[in-house]
Write an enzyme that holds these catalytic residues in place. Structure first.
Site, mmCIF file in Angstrom:
data_model
loop_
_atom_site.group_PDB
_atom_site.id
_atom_site.type_symbol
_atom_site.label_atom_id
_atom_site.label_comp_id
_atom_site.label_asym_id
_atom_site.label_seq_id
_atom_site.Cartn_x
_atom_site.Cartn_y
_atom_site.Cartn_z
ATOM 1 N N LEU A 242 10.172 19.619 -32.476
ATOM 2 C CA LEU A 242 11.640 19.923 -32.872
ATOM 3 C C LEU A 242 12.130 21.304 -32.848
ATOM 4 C CD1 LEU A 242 14.227 18.229 -33.031
ATOM 5 C CD2 LEU A 242 13.826 18.338 -35.696
ATOM 6 N N ASP A 243 12.886 21.809 -31.991
ATOM 7 C CA ASP A 243 13.579 22.993 -31.885
ATOM 8 C C ASP A 243 12.571 24.160 -31.822
ATOM 9 O OD1 ASP A 243 16.194 21.772 -32.004
ATOM 10 O OD2 ASP A 243 16.017 21.739 -34.087
ATOM 11 N N GLU A 244 11.422 23.766 -31.378
ATOM 12 C CA GLU A 244 10.427 25.179 -31.051
ATOM 13 C C GLU A 244 10.014 25.038 -29.818
ATOM 14 O OE1 GLU A 244 9.130 26.500 -33.517
ATOM 15 O OE2 GLU A 244 9.821 25.364 -35.278
#
Length: 286
Positions: free
Chosen positions: A228-230
């Site tokens: 997530l969001d990486e």
């Protein structure tokens, strides 16, 4: 005489002679190069190049150019692609209730500054149907709950396949994609994160930033992965603020930044300015 514009992107192990080989091959075909940029990454030992060139109908076709280029590509172990800029990418936009990024993308699409086709917009809420349909774009309302998530994502993926979508843009789509969908959309799904990653994740990031007394706020556009969001970052933007700004000011400024950063990321992607470099990107900016 109609001139076609093409983009060649490539990456390989960095070594002597790559630029010379590429330019010599194209010039030998009578091809006029209009733009070329390259980068050698000392850490990974990889070389990256983006070359834009024009070709007229009396010159070799793109298929003939590709066939002739294979010998060079094999010599240097390249990962490479020729792109025809006359073919507009087919983009599916996904959105929830926040409409600022959607409105910005639709405006750029309508005025032609973002040369894409948008066959559909998907949302888990019905709120934005009118503005999308005003642009002549079909609006697919696909609600999702924890219990229906798998079925909803299957419907999204079926739509992507049926419409032959090249790129999915999450324009403030406030749902976490499953690992399976992230894998299916690897390197062809862009998200806008309402923060200057990696700080202030989760709910109300601007309120978190305000509470911490930050002096800049920003947004990050990145490719979606199962982490997530990486995902690999494409573009970021920031704005300087101070103690006089309220959380509401943060939100308003943040929306402007998000819209610009997402649009730039989409533009960079469709212009083939982004090349994968492991778990990060090489971006040849304008």
């Amino acid at each position: 005489m109609t001139t076609r514009t093409y983009v060649l992107t490539l990456s390989c192990a960095d070594t002597v002679g790559i630029v010379a080989a590429v330019s010599s091959y194209l010039s030998g075909q009578g091809i006029f190069i209009t733009e070329s940029a390259n980068f050698g990454d000392h850490q990974s030992g990889r070389f990256f190049q983006r070359t834009v060139f024009n070709a007229t109908p009396d010159q070799p076709s793109i298929e003939e150019l590709e066939a002739g280029f294979r010998q060079i590509a094999e010599k240097f172990g390249m990962t490479w692609t020729f792109h025809d800029t006359a073919i507009k990418p087919r983009v599916l936009i996904m959105v929830s209730k926040f409409d600022h990024c959607l409105n910005d993308l639709l405006y750029r699409y309508r005025t032609g500054s973002l040369p894409i086709d948008i066959p559909a917009v998907v949302s888990n809420h019905p709120d934005l149907a009118r503005v999308v349909e005003w642009h002549g774009i079909p609006y697919h309302y696909l609600p999702v709950t924890r219990d229906t998530k798998a079925g909803q994502e299957a419907a999204v993926l079926a739509l992507i396949d049926r419409l032959r979508i090249d790129l999915v843009v999450l324009a403030r789509y406030m749902q976490v994609l499953s690992p399976e969908l992230c894998t299916a959309l690897s390197w062809r799904c862009i998200n806008i994160h309402h923060s200057f990653l990696p700080s202030f994740k989760g709910a109300k990031p601007y309120h978190q930033a305000h509470a911490r007394g930050v002096k800049i706020i920003g947004a990050t556009a990145h490719y979606v992965t199962g982490d997530l969001d990486e995902g690999p970052i494409i573009e970021q933007g920031v704005e300087r603020i101070d103690h006089t700004f309220t959380p509401e000011d943060f939100v308003a400024i943040g929306r402007d930044i998000e819209s610009v950063v997402l649009a730039r990321a989409v533009q960079f992607h469709i212009e083939h300015r982004v090349i994968a470099n492991g778990n990060k990107t090489v971006v040849f900016r304008r």
